[in-house]
Motif scaffolding. Structure first.
Motif, PDB file in Angstrom:
ATOM      1  N   ILE A 172      69.305  48.750  70.425  1.00 28.79           N
ATOM      2  CA  ILE A 172      69.191  49.484  69.172  1.00 28.79           C
ATOM      3  C   ILE A 172      68.259  48.767  68.195  1.00 28.79           C
ATOM      4  O   ILE A 172      67.285  49.346  67.706  1.00 28.79           O
ATOM      5  CB  ILE A 172      70.580  49.693  68.541  1.00 28.79           C
ATOM      6  N   LEU A 173      68.564  47.505  67.895  1.00 28.83           N
ATOM      7  CA  LEU A 173      67.815  46.815  66.857  1.00 28.83           C
ATOM      8  C   LEU A 173      66.387  46.491  67.279  1.00 28.83           C
ATOM      9  O   LEU A 173      65.443  46.729  66.508  1.00 28.83           O
ATOM     10  CB  LEU A 173      68.553  45.535  66.452  1.00 28.83           C
ATOM     11  N   LEU A 174      66.214  45.946  68.481  1.00 32.21           N
ATOM     12  CA  LEU A 174      64.880  45.500  68.885  1.00 32.21           C
ATOM     13  C   LEU A 174      63.861  46.631  68.916  1.00 32.21           C
ATOM     14  O   LEU A 174      62.753  46.475  68.371  1.00 32.21           O
ATOM     15  CB  LEU A 174      64.957  44.802  70.242  1.00 32.21           C
ATOM     16  N   PRO A 175      64.137  47.796  69.519  1.00 31.66           N
ATOM     17  CA  PRO A 175      63.124  48.870  69.462  1.00 31.66           C
ATOM     18  C   PRO A 175      62.817  49.340  68.041  1.00 31.66           C
ATOM     19  O   PRO A 175      61.670  49.692  67.741  1.00 31.66           O
ATOM     20  CB  PRO A 175      63.758  49.989  70.293  1.00 31.66           C
ATOM     21  N   ALA A 176      63.830  49.360  67.172  1.00 29.79           N
ATOM     22  CA  ALA A 176      63.601  49.831  65.809  1.00 29.79           C
ATOM     23  C   ALA A 176      62.890  48.801  64.946  1.00 29.79           C
ATOM     24  O   ALA A 176      62.131  49.156  64.037  1.00 29.79           O
ATOM     25  CB  ALA A 176      64.935  50.223  65.169  1.00 29.79           C
ATOM     26  N   VAL A 177      63.125  47.519  65.235  1.00 29.73           N
ATOM     27  CA  VAL A 177      62.574  46.449  64.394  1.00 29.73           C
ATOM     28  C   VAL A 177      61.194  46.013  64.879  1.00 29.73           C
ATOM     29  O   VAL A 177      60.473  45.333  64.145  1.00 29.73           O
ATOM     30  CB  VAL A 177      63.562  45.255  64.376  1.00 29.73           C
ATOM     31  N   LEU A 178      60.799  46.403  66.071  1.00 30.76           N
ATOM     32  CA  LEU A 178      59.554  45.912  66.664  1.00 30.76           C
ATOM     33  C   LEU A 178      58.334  46.129  65.772  1.00 30.76           C
ATOM     34  O   LEU A 178      57.510  45.207  65.633  1.00 30.76           O
ATOM     35  CB  LEU A 178      59.343  46.571  68.029  1.00 30.76           C
ATOM     36  N   PRO A 179      58.130  47.284  65.130  1.00 29.09           N
ATOM     37  CA  PRO A 179      56.957  47.414  64.244  1.00 29.09           C
ATOM     38  C   PRO A 179      56.960  46.407  63.098  1.00 29.09           C
ATOM     39  O   PRO A 179      55.922  45.831  62.768  1.00 29.09           O
ATOM     40  CB  PRO A 179      57.068  48.851  63.733  1.00 29.09           C
ATOM     41  N   TYR A 180      58.115  46.181  62.480  1.00 29.83           N
ATOM     42  CA  TYR A 180      58.195  45.205  61.393  1.00 29.83           C
ATOM     43  C   TYR A 180      57.937  43.794  61.915  1.00 29.83           C
ATOM     44  O   TYR A 180      57.258  42.998  61.262  1.00 29.83           O
ATOM     45  CB  TYR A 180      59.574  45.271  60.736  1.00 29.83           C
ATOM     46  N   MET A 181      58.483  43.491  63.078  1.00 39.43           N
ATOM     47  CA  MET A 181      58.323  42.159  63.649  1.00 39.43           C
ATOM     48  C   MET A 181      56.864  41.862  63.972  1.00 39.43           C
ATOM     49  O   MET A 181      56.352  40.775  63.695  1.00 39.43           O
ATOM     50  CB  MET A 181      59.181  42.041  64.907  1.00 39.43           C
ATOM     51  N   LEU A 182      56.156  42.845  64.546  1.00 40.16           N
ATOM     52  CA  LEU A 182      54.752  42.647  64.873  1.00 40.16           C
ATOM     53  C   LEU A 182      53.895  42.534  63.620  1.00 40.16           C
ATOM     54  O   LEU A 182      52.887  41.818  63.615  1.00 40.16           O
ATOM     55  CB  LEU A 182      54.261  43.790  65.758  1.00 40.16           C
ATOM     56  N   THR A 183      54.286  43.220  62.561  1.00 43.15           N
ATOM     57  CA  THR A 183      53.575  43.034  61.294  1.00 43.15           C
ATOM     58  C   THR A 183      53.739  41.616  60.774  1.00 43.15           C
ATOM     59  O   THR A 183      52.777  40.999  60.290  1.00 43.15           O
ATOM     60  CB  THR A 183      54.087  44.045  60.253  1.00 43.15           C
ATOM     61  N   GLY A 184      54.945  41.078  60.866  1.00 42.81           N
ATOM     62  CA  GLY A 184      55.154  39.691  60.472  1.00 42.81           C
ATOM     63  C   GLY A 184      54.366  38.716  61.322  1.00 42.81           C
ATOM     64  O   GLY A 184      53.819  37.727  60.803  1.00 42.81           O
ATOM     65  N   VAL A 185      54.268  38.989  62.620  1.00 40.78           N
ATOM     66  CA  VAL A 185      53.484  38.134  63.505  1.00 40.78           C
ATOM     67  C   VAL A 185      52.016  38.158  63.108  1.00 40.78           C
ATOM     68  O   VAL A 185      51.339  37.122  63.063  1.00 40.78           O
ATOM     69  CB  VAL A 185      53.678  38.581  64.966  1.00 40.78           C
ATOM     70  N   ARG A 186      51.502  39.346  62.795  1.00 39.40           N
ATOM     71  CA  ARG A 186      50.086  39.462  62.418  1.00 39.40           C
ATOM     72  C   ARG A 186      49.796  38.718  61.122  1.00 39.40           C
ATOM     73  O   ARG A 186      48.792  38.026  60.994  1.00 39.40           O
ATOM     74  CB  ARG A 186      49.722  40.938  62.290  1.00 39.40           C
TER      75      ARG A 186
END
Length: 306
Positions: A222-236
């Protein structure tokens, strides 16, 4: 096609007294009509508007930069080499970017690779720590209230302010530079990951509670698929910050690296090489940004790609 025969009214009576007609013959199979030739594909007109919007503005921007550079170089006592002289120096410099004449005399290729290695190590450790911490802070309200004041206090501190702490603790310039990259990269990943977890719709969590899912299932399904866009933005954002900070850190710590190379060329009063290093740093940062954007596009839902 079966052909139908129509008789006139006078011939109908004689047809009743005549011998029964023979069984109707099957009509001969008519040859199929020749296929119509496919219409010739129409050539679309050239998209001059797309060319104007995509190619011309960047070319004009670069041309304006070169023109301004040339004007500044022609100014008396500016000390800035012209674009032509800088281009000649760049051709000579990149003709052998991986030479090595000692620990303090290496090509620009080795210096860029050394800086990328430090960025990779510091950023990797920050990702291993920051992403799980962001998940925990976003998932549990108690941890969010506990760590939010600390993050708000430490995040605005300049990354170079942490460099003396790294030199004191690690007793070396290279681990101190990696420590600086770590501390400046961890905040974007923690904050963006925590915000993504907190913005997961409550309906998802209610379904997980009804299904009695374990915490591991909630995180992975649940959390990982939904949070992935935010997480990748933080990585960038973290990679951009890390590549920005490493140049300043290497100027202070020395050794092999693009930041130290810039400072060394300044000590040699070689301004052309400094300008070349500026463009090289910008190009490497642009490539890192482009690679992470492609990664985010590949692992992001369609409605978030835009």
């Amino acid at each position: 096609m079966v052909s139908a025969v129509f008789h006139a009214p006078n011939a109908a009576a004689s047809a009743l007294t005549a011998e029964p007609a023979a069984a109707p013959r099957k009509p001969a199979v008519q040859p199929a009509a020749a296929a119509a030739p496919a219409p010739a594909p129409q050539r679309l007109p050239f998209d001059w508007r797309g060319l104007w919007l995509r190619v011309i503005p960047p070319v004009l921007g670069l041309g304006l930069l070169v023109l301004l550079w040339e004007v500044i170089a022609k100014t008396a006592n500016s000390g800035i080499p012209s674009p032509a002289l800088t281009w000649d120096a760049a051709v000579k410099l990149f003709s052998d970017p991986f030479y090595a004449n000692g620990p303090n005399d290496q090509g620009i290729g080795w210096n860029v690779l050394s800086s990328l290695q430090r960025v990779g190590m510091g950023f990797g450790m920050a990702a291993l720590v920051g992403i799980p911490v962001g998940f925990a802070i976003g998932r549990f309200n108690f941890l969010s209230r506990m760590f939010n004041p600390l993050i708000s206090l430490l995040r605005p501190v300049s990354p170079l302010a942490w460099l003396p702490i790294g030199l004191l603790v690690f007793k070396g310039a290279n681990p101190a530079a990696i420590w600086t990259i770590f501390i400046c990269s961890i905040w974007p990943m923690i904050i963006n990951t925590a915000v993504g977890v907190q913005r997961v719709p409550q309906d998802y969590m209610n379904v997980a509670r009804v299904l009695n899912l374990s915490e591991w299932k909630i995180v992975t399904k649940i959390l990982l698929p939904a949070v992935l866009p935010y997480m990748l933005t933080g990585v960038r954002l973290a990679v951009g910050t890390a590549w920005l900070v490493i140049v300043a850190a290497e100027m202070l710590t020395g050794g092999v690296g693009i930041g130290f190379w810039v400072w060394d060329e300044w000590n040699n009063l070689n301004v052309a090489h400094i300008i070349i290093a500026i463009f090289t740093i910008g190009l490497v940062g642009l490539l890192l940004e482009f690679a992470l954007i492609r990664l985010a596009t590949a692992f992001t839902y369609e409605d978030v790609k835009s």
